[in-house]
Design a protein around this motif. Structure first.
Motif, PDB file in Angstrom:
ATOM      1  N   SER A 118      -9.079  -3.634  -0.421  1.00  0.00           N
ATOM      2  CA  SER A 118      -9.185  -2.885  -1.667  1.00  0.00           C
ATOM      3  C   SER A 118      -9.719  -1.479  -1.416  1.00  0.00           C
ATOM      4  N   GLY A 119     -10.754  -1.377  -0.560  1.00  0.00           N
ATOM      5  CA  GLY A 119     -11.326  -0.071  -0.243  1.00  0.00           C
ATOM      6  C   GLY A 119     -10.345   0.829   0.480  1.00  0.00           C
ATOM      7  N   LEU A 120      -9.608   0.256   1.449  1.00  0.00           N
ATOM      8  CA  LEU A 120      -8.658   1.042   2.232  1.00  0.00           C
ATOM      9  C   LEU A 120      -7.476   1.486   1.378  1.00  0.00           C
ATOM     10  N   ALA A 121      -6.953   0.564   0.547  1.00  0.00           N
ATOM     11  CA  ALA A 121      -5.822   0.912  -0.324  1.00  0.00           C
ATOM     12  C   ALA A 121      -6.236   1.963  -1.361  1.00  0.00           C
ATOM     13  N   THR A 122      -7.448   1.828  -1.919  1.00  0.00           N
ATOM     14  CA  THR A 122      -7.932   2.807  -2.896  1.00  0.00           C
ATOM     15  C   THR A 122      -8.134   4.163  -2.246  1.00  0.00           C
ATOM     16  N   PHE A 123      -8.675   4.156  -1.025  1.00  0.00           N
ATOM     17  CA  PHE A 123      -8.859   5.410  -0.280  1.00  0.00           C
ATOM     18  C   PHE A 123      -7.527   6.122  -0.074  1.00  0.00           C
ATOM     19  N   LEU A 124      -6.520   5.386   0.371  1.00  0.00           N
ATOM     20  CA  LEU A 124      -5.209   5.991   0.617  1.00  0.00           C
ATOM     21  C   LEU A 124      -4.560   6.440  -0.693  1.00  0.00           C
TER      22      LEU A 124
ATOM     23  N   THR B  76       0.831  -1.206   0.000  1.00  0.00           N
ATOM     24  CA  THR B  76       0.000   0.000   0.000  1.00  0.00           C
ATOM     25  C   THR B  76       0.864   1.255   0.000  1.00  0.00           C
ATOM     26  N   LEU B  77       1.957   1.239   0.763  1.00  0.00           N
ATOM     27  CA  LEU B  77       2.869   2.387   0.778  1.00  0.00           C
ATOM     28  C   LEU B  77       3.433   2.646  -0.617  1.00  0.00           C
ATOM     29  N   ALA B  78       3.852   1.575  -1.302  1.00  0.00           N
ATOM     30  CA  ALA B  78       4.386   1.728  -2.662  1.00  0.00           C
ATOM     31  C   ALA B  78       3.306   2.207  -3.624  1.00  0.00           C
ATOM     32  N   LEU B  79       2.074   1.669  -3.478  1.00  0.00           N
ATOM     33  CA  LEU B  79       0.964   2.084  -4.343  1.00  0.00           C
ATOM     34  C   LEU B  79       0.647   3.562  -4.161  1.00  0.00           C
ATOM     35  N   VAL B  80       0.555   3.994  -2.901  1.00  0.00           N
ATOM     36  CA  VAL B  80       0.178   5.383  -2.608  1.00  0.00           C
ATOM     37  C   VAL B  80       1.241   6.362  -3.104  1.00  0.00           C
ATOM     38  N   LEU B  81       2.505   6.086  -2.780  1.00  0.00           N
ATOM     39  CA  LEU B  81       3.576   7.004  -3.192  1.00  0.00           C
ATOM     40  C   LEU B  81       3.784   6.969  -4.708  1.00  0.00           C
ATOM     41  N   GLY B  82       3.700   5.766  -5.302  1.00  0.00           N
ATOM     42  CA  GLY B  82       3.852   5.655  -6.748  1.00  0.00           C
ATOM     43  C   GLY B  82       2.731   6.377  -7.485  1.00  0.00           C
ATOM     44  N   TYR B  83       1.498   6.181  -7.030  1.00  0.00           N
ATOM     45  CA  TYR B  83       0.369   6.849  -7.683  1.00  0.00           C
ATOM     46  C   TYR B  83       0.441   8.361  -7.475  1.00  0.00           C
ATOM     47  N   SER B  84       0.868   8.790  -6.293  1.00  0.00           N
ATOM     48  CA  SER B  84       0.988  10.227  -6.031  1.00  0.00           C
ATOM     49  C   SER B  84       1.985  10.870  -6.983  1.00  0.00           C
ATOM     50  N   GLY B  85       3.124  10.189  -7.220  1.00  0.00           N
ATOM     51  CA  GLY B  85       4.101  10.700  -8.178  1.00  0.00           C
ATOM     52  C   GLY B  85       3.547  10.734  -9.587  1.00  0.00           C
TER      53      GLY B  85
ATOM     54  N   ILE C  90      13.255   0.145  -3.194  1.00  0.00           N
ATOM     55  CA  ILE C  90      13.616  -0.420  -1.890  1.00  0.00           C
ATOM     56  C   ILE C  90      12.359  -0.775  -1.109  1.00  0.00           C
ATOM     57  N   VAL C  91      11.363   0.111  -1.140  1.00  0.00           N
ATOM     58  CA  VAL C  91      10.117  -0.113  -0.391  1.00  0.00           C
ATOM     59  C   VAL C  91       9.438  -1.397  -0.835  1.00  0.00           C
ATOM     60  N   ILE C  92       9.291  -1.608  -2.143  1.00  0.00           N
ATOM     61  CA  ILE C  92       8.549  -2.768  -2.630  1.00  0.00           C
ATOM     62  C   ILE C  92       9.300  -4.060  -2.341  1.00  0.00           C
ATOM     63  N   PHE C  93      10.623  -4.009  -2.237  1.00  0.00           N
ATOM     64  CA  PHE C  93      11.377  -5.227  -1.929  1.00  0.00           C
ATOM     65  C   PHE C  93      11.336  -5.577  -0.443  1.00  0.00           C
ATOM     66  N   LEU C  94      10.698  -4.746   0.372  1.00  0.00           N
ATOM     67  CA  LEU C  94      10.463  -5.096   1.771  1.00  0.00           C
ATOM     68  C   LEU C  94       9.279  -6.043   1.922  1.00  0.00           C
ATOM     69  N   ALA C  95       8.472  -6.197   0.843  1.00  0.00           N
ATOM     70  CA  ALA C  95       7.399  -7.191   0.844  1.00  0.00           C
ATOM     71  C   ALA C  95       8.002  -8.582   0.742  1.00  0.00           C
TER      72      ALA C  95
ATOM     73  N   THR D  88       1.771  -4.324  -8.097  1.00  0.00           N
ATOM     74  CA  THR D  88       1.711  -3.692  -6.781  1.00  0.00           C
ATOM     75  C   THR D  88       0.426  -4.052  -6.060  1.00  0.00           C
ATOM     76  N   THR D  89      -0.707  -4.047  -6.787  1.00  0.00           N
ATOM     77  CA  THR D  89      -1.991  -4.424  -6.185  1.00  0.00           C
ATOM     78  C   THR D  89      -1.983  -5.892  -5.770  1.00  0.00           C
ATOM     79  N   SER D  90      -1.410  -6.761  -6.594  1.00  0.00           N
ATOM     80  CA  SER D  90      -1.323  -8.183  -6.251  1.00  0.00           C
ATOM     81  C   SER D  90      -0.525  -8.383  -4.972  1.00  0.00           C
ATOM     82  N   ILE D  91       0.558  -7.642  -4.819  1.00  0.00           N
ATOM     83  CA  ILE D  91       1.388  -7.761  -3.621  1.00  0.00           C
ATOM     84  C   ILE D  91       0.611  -7.343  -2.374  1.00  0.00           C
ATOM     85  N   LEU D  92      -0.096  -6.224  -2.436  1.00  0.00           N
ATOM     86  CA  LEU D  92      -0.761  -5.737  -1.224  1.00  0.00           C
ATOM     87  C   LEU D  92      -1.979  -6.587  -0.856  1.00  0.00           C
ATOM     88  N   LEU D  93      -2.586  -7.279  -1.849  1.00  0.00           N
ATOM     89  CA  LEU D  93      -3.739  -8.138  -1.547  1.00  0.00           C
ATOM     90  C   LEU D  93      -3.339  -9.585  -1.255  1.00  0.00           C
ATOM     91  N   SER D  94      -2.065  -9.914  -1.432  1.00  0.00           N
ATOM     92  CA  SER D  94      -1.648 -11.326  -1.410  1.00  0.00           C
ATOM     93  C   SER D  94      -1.830 -12.016  -0.076  1.00  0.00           C
TER      94      SER D  94
END
Length: 507
Positions: free
Chosen positions: A397-403, A273-282, A488-493, A380-386
């Motif tokens: 899905s709702g919480l990640a989309t909200f963020l 979710t952190l990677a999704l939020v920061l990546g989408y924000s960029g 680096i963030v996504i490889f912490l998963a 990224t979505t597959s990782i956060l829902l896995s």
């Protein structure tokens, strides 16, 4: 029969229905932006008042998204989706027939609220009706919608407003929504649902509405009101901060939380979710700043600015089916990390721009960035829902989309703030070298026709253009390093990663 073994009569028709409704909702987040001047003029209000058409939608949408999980358990996933589509259609029609700005803002707020569950529920339903081996395809399809719809929105909004009426940017949702609702109803009406009659967390709901609602207003209005020089922004920030801190504490301690923050105990959900939020924000920041810079500094029309940005949507359309089909053969962290590297490189390429850059060069870099966008959303979505169980998918899905949406709001405010502040900084530095005693200054003014007021105004305009160019370079350089750090963030998963609506590893 469990909802995980249910298959609709036609998987293709069910997918079209769910995707169309989602496309309609994502499109509506941007289609009204270019029509704001026309709407404000027709309804007899100022441009500042007209921005509430955008703000009201964003506030209600942000409130509804984290409630999606609770509403899906309370009413059923299919019923919630269909009800949201129907109510979205009705409020779209009401927006189109509005006779005053007050009416339009109220109906836009309702439209935003009913739009909230559409994306996370479409994601949840697609994951539940697709076989495990093909769930990556479902996520890739939604990723394509997420990328393409915001690009088409401004272009479609401008064309409809110029050739017809601003009302039609809302009326167009009616036939599309009806068709999508009919497809989903006929294909998923037999899908079994588990309904839980949980008590309503009134305290959590109140804190959510107050905290998120005020935060969204602060982010939307901050730049217009000069941030903390405004008492409204200061008071709104304080109340929002206290409400959100209280919400987090309350939701972790309540037996039936309205927002399931306990999902952050999963390692993959947290870092994904952190990677999704920061990546989408960029990604959102690029889409905001580039057209704005092209229009205000390089003289592009809104249509040509949109055309220059549009090539980033070409490769995702082509690559998304391939990513969905073959992604399971790779470590998803490599795909997601690769996307951040590509987008980061594209940002550094934009940092080499100057005021003489041509349309072709801009469009080519946008097209190159499309490779990164195609690899971003689905992995990224597959990782956060896995790591989530079937009953947690809607919550996650709702919480990640909200963020993600909230991250876009932060990006919008910060992008404008950084761009303007850095322009002021560079402008001040540049004018230090412009003095009546400078031979270069005297020579340039002479070329413009002497020390007339017009010549000085032209010189100031030139300095301003260069200051904005330097500010733009600063911003894209910053984004480049942010995207590189996300690798680096996504490889912490932690593997395994599956696009399944079932439990996995990665706690």
């Amino acid at each position: 029969m469990s909802d995980q073994s249910f298959r609709p009569p036609s998987l293709v028709l069910a997918t079209i229905g769910l995707s169309l409704a989602t496309f309609m909702q994502v499109l509506d987040t941007t289609i009204a932006n270019v029509a704001l001047p026309t709407i404000s003029g027709n309804l007899g209000v100022s441009s500042d008042q007209g921005t509430w058409v955008i703000t009201s939608f964003a506030v209600s949408n942000a409130i509804a998204l984290p409630l999606t999980g609770w509403m899906s358990r309370r009413f059923g996933q299919t019923k919630l989706f269909l009800a949201s589509v129907i109510l979205f259609i009705i409020t779209s029609f009401l927006c189109g027939i509005s006779q005053s700005m007050t009416q339009l803002v109220i109906f836009r707020a309702l439209q935003g609220f009913f739009a909230g569950p559409l994306y996370p529920m479409a994601q949840t339903l697609l994951l539940s009706i697709y076989p495990a081996a093909k769930r990556g395809m479902a996520l890739s399809l939604l990723a394509m919608v997420t990328v393409v719809a915001p690009i088409i929105g401004p272009l479609a909004g401008g064309w409809i407003t110029d050739n017809y009426s601003w009302s039609w940017i809302f009326f167009i949702n009616v036939p599309i929504g009806i068709f999508a609702a009919m497809l989903v109803f006929t294909q998923l009406k037999e899908r079994p649902e588990e309904i839980e009659h949980q008590p309503i967390d009134y305290i959590g709901l109140g804190l959510l509405v107050l905290g998120v609602g005020l935060l969204q207003v602060v982010l939307d209005k901050g730049n217009d009101l000069d941030w903390f020089s405004s008492n409204f922004i200061v008071i709104g920030t304080l109340i929002s901060s206290v409400s959100l801190i209280s919400l987090v504490i309350w939701e972790f301690t309540d037996k039936h939380p309205i927002v399931n923050l306990r999902l952050f105990r999963y390692r993959n959900f947290s870092f994904g979710t952190l990677a999704l939020v920061l990546g989408y924000s960029g990604f959102f920041g690029i889409n905001l700043l580039l057209p704005q810079w092209l229009q205000t500094q390089l003289g592009y029309t809104p249509v040509w600015a949109g055309m220059a940005a549009a090539p980033m949507g070409l490769l995702p359309v082509i690559m998304s089916p391939l990513v969905g089909r073959y992604a399971h053969m790779f470590d998803l962290r490599l795909l997601s990390g690769g996307s951040f590297l590509v987008i980061g490189v594209s940002c550094f390429m934009r940092a080499d721009f100057n005021t003489m850059v041509d349309y072709y060069h801009i469009a080519m870099i946008q097209g190159f960035m499309g490779i990164g966008i195609a690899l971003f959303f689905m992995p990224t979505t597959s990782i956060l829902l896995s790591s989530l169980s079937p009953r947690e998918i809607a919550d996650g899905s709702g919480l990640a989309t909200f963020l993600r949406v909230l991250g876009g709001s932060f990006a919008s405010s910060l992008t404008t703030w950084i761009w303007q502040r850095r322009e002021i900084f560079h402008h001040a530095q540049l004018v230090e070298n412009i003095t009546p005693y400078s031979q270069n200054t005297q020579s340039y003014i002479a070329q413009l026709g002497g020390s007339s007021q017009r010549a000085m105004a032209q010189l100031d305009k030139l300095v301003e253009g260069q200051a904005y160019m330097m500010s733009t370079v600063d911003y894209f350089t910053l984004l480049g390093w942010i995207f590189f750090s996300l690798v680096i963030v996504i490889f912490l998963a932690k593997p395994p990663f599956t696009a399944q609506a079932g439990g996995g590893g990665g706690h």
